[in-house]
Design a protein around this motif. Structure first.
Motif, PDB file in Angstrom:
ATOM      1  N   GLU A  67       0.826  -1.201   0.000  1.00  0.00           N
ATOM      2  CA  GLU A  67       0.000   0.000   0.000  1.00  0.00           C
ATOM      3  C   GLU A  67       0.863   1.255   0.000  1.00  0.00           C
ATOM      4  O   GLU A  67       0.535   2.239  -0.685  1.00  0.00           O
ATOM      5  N   GLN A  70       2.248   1.778  -3.438  1.00  0.00           N
ATOM      6  CA  GLN A  70       1.145   2.155  -4.327  1.00  0.00           C
ATOM      7  C   GLN A  70       0.751   3.621  -4.139  1.00  0.00           C
ATOM      8  O   GLN A  70       0.551   4.359  -5.117  1.00  0.00           O
ATOM      9  N   GLU A  97       2.321  -4.243  -9.922  1.00  0.00           N
ATOM     10  CA  GLU A  97       0.999  -3.736  -9.552  1.00  0.00           C
ATOM     11  C   GLU A  97       1.115  -2.484  -8.672  1.00  0.00           C
ATOM     12  O   GLU A  97       0.344  -1.530  -8.823  1.00  0.00           O
ATOM     13  N   ALA A  98       2.071  -2.506  -7.766  1.00  0.00           N
ATOM     14  CA  ALA A  98       2.210  -1.404  -6.811  1.00  0.00           C
ATOM     15  C   ALA A  98       2.636  -0.104  -7.480  1.00  0.00           C
ATOM     16  O   ALA A  98       2.198   0.979  -7.081  1.00  0.00           O
TER      17      ALA A  98
END
Length: 524
Positions: A67, A70, A97-98
């Motif tokens: 998180e 991100q 993805e991050a």
């Protein structure tokens, strides 16, 4: 020779990219963990500082790390945001993805290459490691065209095998090659040799940026980093305040100021706004709760402080005598001449001038300087307030009839307190040995015995000039005689001595009127 980089465009050969890993490697230091809000604050500060790459974390390590990477990727404006990943599909996918929302993004993947690590940590044969290098970089390129590959424990890796691994990474699409001194084992000569050799032997090396990531286990992190730059490294991996695993990483502030201060030895340029260094350092210290040591280069509170009399005298004549950079260049407001037992007369006079005592006479200066030295022997640091109290006390006594010489006091719960006092009255030394209800009362009785008078004590108060158990006491005594009231002040680290000085000061005021020569603003 220039390099074309997917995130930086054309980079000239003297440009050094600053890769900050405070939020990843730095946070791995025991006790240095940060929550999401703290990481976001640091990321904003690093962006303002001008770092080129922020390694925001290790997304596969935990949901919290994912998180953080991100969200940093979403808010960071300017720096490339990197996520770290082992040479594993899950790690690289998580990192991809991050960092997806970043304006400019990078995946930083690594695998161990030293014989020790391959045998005991990875339990892999060299050929399997080579295959992992190719597959991991290839996978990472599916998420971003900026991929950094690192040879963990690179400085303890066989040079031939290291060259094979670097070649495989470049062929697979890596844009940055990092050869880290993972355990702080190398010396500067090693770094020059390793980087020079790999760049000379590996095909395609001229198309990528080489990076140095040096740990500080032998205290050589910064020296090794600068040596790597001599060998051709043009990305420097570092942390604010040098935090990191074990003994930490090469410190960003030390590297960039070494480049700025010694362009003859380090002919490179970077984008760091050096005047923001101190505030970024202090923010990290506040967030983590770990202050840097006082003598820490650049950001330690003593980095631009001078106590030695020889140094202070040189600084007053020309700051360049003892400072190779200005405090303002890294965010400090000014040089600090710390007043202590090593300070000299020139610094003391300069300090008095800055405090408003420019017109103090030579005799008063000499007496005040002697008392300052006595005080400095008893205190670690003499603050401005201490000096004001001390000089205020001394200047007002230049023409006194009664002068303090010495005092011994015996006090406790068994016997009545006793004071043995020695004063000079019109140049004649007199002594009295008196008792009282307390040590102050005994001392005041001794004053009365030496110099009989009819004045009444209306007020006696005690306060601390500064903080700490070694603080000076500042006493006030108010005497009244024949309708005339006077106040006397005294300061000393010994409260009883301060009280006696205050009483004597008041008595002298009763004997003769005189004008103080200190500024009103400071005598209020």
């Amino acid at each position: 020779m220039s390099i074309i980089h997917p995130n930086f465009g054309t980079i000239d050969d003297q440009r050094v990219i600053i890769f900050d890993t405070t939020l990843r490697d730095g946070e791995q230091s025991p006790g240095f963990s940060m929550n999401l809000d703290e990481k976001l604050r640091m990321a904003e500060a690093l962006s303002a500082l001008g770092v080129d790459v922020i390694e925001a974390g290790f997304p596969a390590a935990s949901p919290g790390d994912f998180e953080a990477v991100q969200q940093i990727a979403a808010i960071a404006k300017g720096p490339v945001v990197a996520g770290l990943a082992r040479a594993a599909v899950g790690d690289i996918t998580k990192a991809g993805e991050a960092i997806k929302g970043a304006e400019r993004k990078r995946i930083h993947t690594f695998i161990s290459t030293s014989p020790l690590h391959m045998k005991y940590k990875l339990r892999m044969e060299p050929d399997a490691v080579l295959e992992a290098v190719t597959s991991s970089v290839t996978l990472a390129r599916n998420f971003t065209d900026d991929v950094e590959w690192s040879a963990e424990d690179g400085t303890r890796t066989d040079i031939d095998f290291l060259c094979r691994c670097v070649e495989a990474a470049i062929k697979a699409g890596a844009t940055t090659i990092n050869i880290p001194d993972t355990v702080g084992y190398a010396v500067p000569e090693d770094m020059v040799r390793i980087f020079s050799t790999v760049r000379a032997r590996v095909p395609g090396a001229e198309r990528v940026i080489f990076s140095a990531h040096c740990h500080n286990d032998l205290g050589l992190g910064v020296a090794n980093t600068l040596a790597a730059a001599q060998g051709g490294a043009r990305q420097i991996e570092c942390t604010i305040n040098g935090i990191g695993e074990r003994a930490g990483n090469a410190a960003l502030e030390e590297i960039v100021m070494a480049i700025r201060t010694r362009p003859d030895a380090n002919p490179y340029h970077h984008n760091i706004e050096t005047t923001r260094i101190l505030r970024t350092s202090k923010l990290l210290a506040t967030i983590t709760g770990f202050d840097v040591q006082p003598n820490k280069a650049i950001v330690g509170r003593n980095a631009f402080a001078h106590e030695s009399g020889i140094h202070q005298d040189g600084m007053l004549k020309n700051a360049a005598t003892y400072e190779i950079m200005t405090p303002e260049s890294v965010g400090w407001q000014k040089t600090s001449l710390v007043m202590g037992k090593h300070s000299g007369r020139a610094a003391f006079r300069d300090k008095l001038t800055s405090l408003g005592y420019a017109e103090i006479g030579d005799n008063a200066l000499n007496d005040a300087f002697k008392r300052f030295k006595d005080l400095a022997d008893r205190k670690k640091i003499v603050y401005d307030e201490d000096i004001v109290a001390l000089v205020d006390d001394e200047v007002m006594r230049s023409n006194e009839t009664i002068k303090f010489v010495s005092l011994e006091v015996w006090a406790g719960s068994k016997d009545k307190p006793r004071a043995l006092l020695e004063l000079s009255v019109n140049g004649e030394t007199k002594t009295a040995d008196e008792r009282g209800d307390g040590p102050v009362d005994a001392a005041f009785n001794a004053i009365h015995a030496i110099f009989p008078h009819t004045a009444s004590l209306l007020l006696f108060s005690v306060g601390a000039v500064t903080e700490g158990t070694d603080a000076q006491a500042k006493c006030t005594v108010r005497l009244e005689e024949d309708g005339k009231t006077v106040n006397g002040q005294g300061a000393d680290t010994d409260t009883i001595v301060a009280a006696v000085r205050a009483y004597i000061h008041a008595l002298n005021k009763l004997i003769t009127k005189r004008t103080r020569s200190v500024p009103e603003a400071l005598s209020a």
